[in-house]
Scaffold this motif. Structure first.
Motif, mmCIF file in Angstrom:
data_model
loop_
_atom_site.group_PDB
_atom_site.id
_atom_site.type_symbol
_atom_site.label_atom_id
_atom_site.label_comp_id
_atom_site.label_asym_id
_atom_site.label_seq_id
_atom_site.Cartn_x
_atom_site.Cartn_y
_atom_site.Cartn_z
ATOM 1 N N UNK A 110 2.835 54.211 49.850
ATOM 2 C CA UNK A 110 1.747 54.585 50.760
ATOM 3 C C UNK A 110 0.474 54.898 49.980
ATOM 4 N N UNK A 111 0.624 55.537 48.821
ATOM 5 C CA UNK A 111 -0.543 55.823 47.979
ATOM 6 C C UNK A 111 -1.239 54.542 47.553
ATOM 7 N N UNK A 112 -0.461 53.529 47.183
ATOM 8 C CA UNK A 112 -1.040 52.247 46.774
ATOM 9 C C UNK A 112 -1.681 51.517 47.955
ATOM 10 N N UNK A 113 -1.038 51.597 49.131
ATOM 11 C CA UNK A 113 -1.606 50.953 50.322
ATOM 12 C C UNK A 113 -2.928 51.608 50.698
ATOM 13 N N UNK A 114 -2.977 52.931 50.609
ATOM 14 C CA UNK A 114 -4.211 53.657 50.915
ATOM 15 C C UNK A 114 -5.327 53.227 49.979
ATOM 16 N N UNK A 191 11.309 45.660 49.560
ATOM 17 C CA UNK A 191 10.121 45.582 50.410
ATOM 18 C C UNK A 191 8.936 46.339 49.809
ATOM 19 N N UNK A 192 9.103 47.594 49.360
ATOM 20 C CA UNK A 192 7.980 48.265 48.692
ATOM 21 C C UNK A 192 7.488 47.516 47.458
ATOM 22 N N UNK A 193 8.403 46.901 46.705
ATOM 23 C CA UNK A 193 7.984 46.157 45.513
ATOM 24 C C UNK A 193 7.085 44.983 45.906
ATOM 25 N N UNK A 194 7.446 44.264 46.965
ATOM 26 C CA UNK A 194 6.614 43.152 47.440
ATOM 27 C C UNK A 194 5.243 43.670 47.866
ATOM 28 N N UNK A 195 5.221 44.799 48.576
ATOM 29 C CA UNK A 195 3.950 45.394 49.003
ATOM 30 C C UNK A 195 3.101 45.778 47.796
ATOM 31 N N UNK A 196 3.727 46.373 46.778
ATOM 32 C CA UNK A 196 2.994 46.785 45.584
ATOM 33 C C UNK A 196 2.426 45.590 44.842
ATOM 34 N N UNK A 197 3.189 44.517 44.749
ATOM 35 C CA UNK A 197 2.691 43.299 44.093
ATOM 36 C C UNK A 197 1.477 42.758 44.840
ATOM 37 N N UNK A 198 1.574 42.710 46.173
ATOM 38 C CA UNK A 198 0.467 42.214 46.992
ATOM 39 C C UNK A 198 -0.787 43.071 46.798
ATOM 40 N N UNK A 229 3.141 50.112 39.676
ATOM 41 C CA UNK A 229 3.973 48.941 39.423
ATOM 42 C C UNK A 229 4.853 49.143 38.197
ATOM 43 N N UNK A 230 4.268 49.704 37.137
ATOM 44 C CA UNK A 230 5.035 49.942 35.909
ATOM 45 C C UNK A 230 6.157 50.950 36.170
ATOM 46 N N UNK A 231 5.815 52.057 36.832
ATOM 47 C CA UNK A 231 6.816 53.077 37.154
ATOM 48 C C UNK A 231 7.928 52.479 38.012
ATOM 49 N N UNK A 232 7.533 51.734 39.023
ATOM 50 C CA UNK A 232 8.492 51.149 39.950
ATOM 51 C C UNK A 232 9.395 50.145 39.245
ATOM 52 N N UNK A 233 8.794 49.259 38.455
ATOM 53 C CA UNK A 233 9.557 48.215 37.768
ATOM 54 C C UNK A 233 10.519 48.803 36.746
#
Length: 315
Positions: A110-114, A191-198, A229-233
């Motif tokens: 959500x932080x990245x989407x914002x 799904x969040x990973x795809x959103x973060x990549x986008x 992205x780095x944290x998530x990956x």
């Protein structure tokens, strides 16, 4: 006896190393996240501030709740058990891990989407922008996550009650609860990973197209989404792949040594995922240089050249 052997740590030396890593994560991450939580409550008064503060407060809250599970898991590993033999403790642990890990992923996303909407579509109205000045969206996220944890409480899972649902027999029976649990596990990461990549790609493209004007805001947004992205990956993708491998070995009824190796690898990479509690503070710093300045001036004033100029009211 077969169920019990599935729940035992076959390589006790390796599991003691896992336990040591979790203890180190707990010792380092607890004071770090507690200090961040203190800033949000007593310095920033997050409930009176902007959306990022509300999201980040919930992120650190999820991390702290997750941290309290680590000593129990470490104790089980030291005892040579993959999960607690107490049914209530086992299910409570799974509930907490599913809920707070999901919350951590959700608030990172959500932080990245914002930030994406603020940078790529600054003038466009959206639901997130409409709700971001109230805690309603954060409460909604927690409420939506609660039903996703129910499968951990409905049926025995991962050695709870001395049985393990992840066996080829349960999958051959097409158990709905087990299938739903796996769908939840994978979708809350994929799904969040795809959103973060986008979001990352769009923000980077926006930065490249901006030829004039101040690029500071865009660069900061790029730093933020790249850090997420780095944290998530690093934290979540490896355990997702290991989970997939574990399921494949059990569905295909692979040899017992191969299944055991896949389980050991999955447990180890799940331990790696708890590093998220240590890496999330990087997100706070990249969200705002003001937060970094406030943190340093509050806890490490000797690192500041001019501390009196770094009293920050909000991020």
């Amino acid at each position: 006896m077969e169920a019990k052997s599935d729940c035992d740590a076959s390589n006790q030396t390796l599991y003691k190393i896992y336990a040591a890593i979790m203890i180190v994560i707990f010792i380092l991450a607890l004071p770090l996240n507690a200090s961040v939580l203190h800033l949000f409550i007593f310095k920033l008064k997050f409930w009176k501030s902007n959306s990022n503060n509300i999201f980040l407060f919930n992120l650190v809250l999820a991390d702290i709740l997750l941290l309290f599970c680590l000593p129990i898991k470490a104790h089980n590993f030291i005892q040579g058990e993959r999960r607690s033999t107490n049914d209530t403790v086992c299910k409570a642990m799974l509930f907490m891990l599913f809920l707070n890990r999901g919350a951590s992923i959700a608030f990172l996303t959500v932080t990245s989407i914002d930030r994406y909407f603020n940078v790529v579509h600054p003038g466009r109205k959206n639901l997130l922008k409409a709700l971001k000045k109230s805690p309603q969206i954060s409460i909604l996220i927690w409420l939506l996550l609660l039903p996703l944890t129910i499968p951990t409480m409905l049926k025995n899972f991962d050695c709870c009650n001395t049985t393990w649902a992840l066996t080829h027999q349960s999958y051959s029976d097409n158990d709905v609860v087990d299938s739903l649990r796996e769908v939840v596990f994978f979708t809350q990461i994929v799904i969040p990973f795809i959103i973060l990549v986008y979001c990352t790609v769009r923000i980077v493209n926006r930065l490249r197209k901006k030829t004039i004007g101040d690029k500071t805001k865009l660069k900061r947004a790029v730093f933020l989404v790249t850090t997420v992205m780095v944290v998530f990956s690093f934290c979540f993708l490896p355990c997702t792949i290991a989970r997939m491998v574990l399921l494949i070995t059990r569905v295909q009824n692979a040899s017992e040594p191969n299944q055991d190796k896949a389980a050991v690898a999955f447990d180890g990479l799940m331990v790696l995922s708890y590093m998220d509690c240590l890496m999330d503070p990087l997100v706070y710093c990249f969200c705002s240089t003001k937060f970094k300045a406030l943190y340093l001036s509050s806890y490490f004033p000797f690192l500041m050249k001019d501390p009196q100029h770094h009293e920050i009211r909000s991020i």
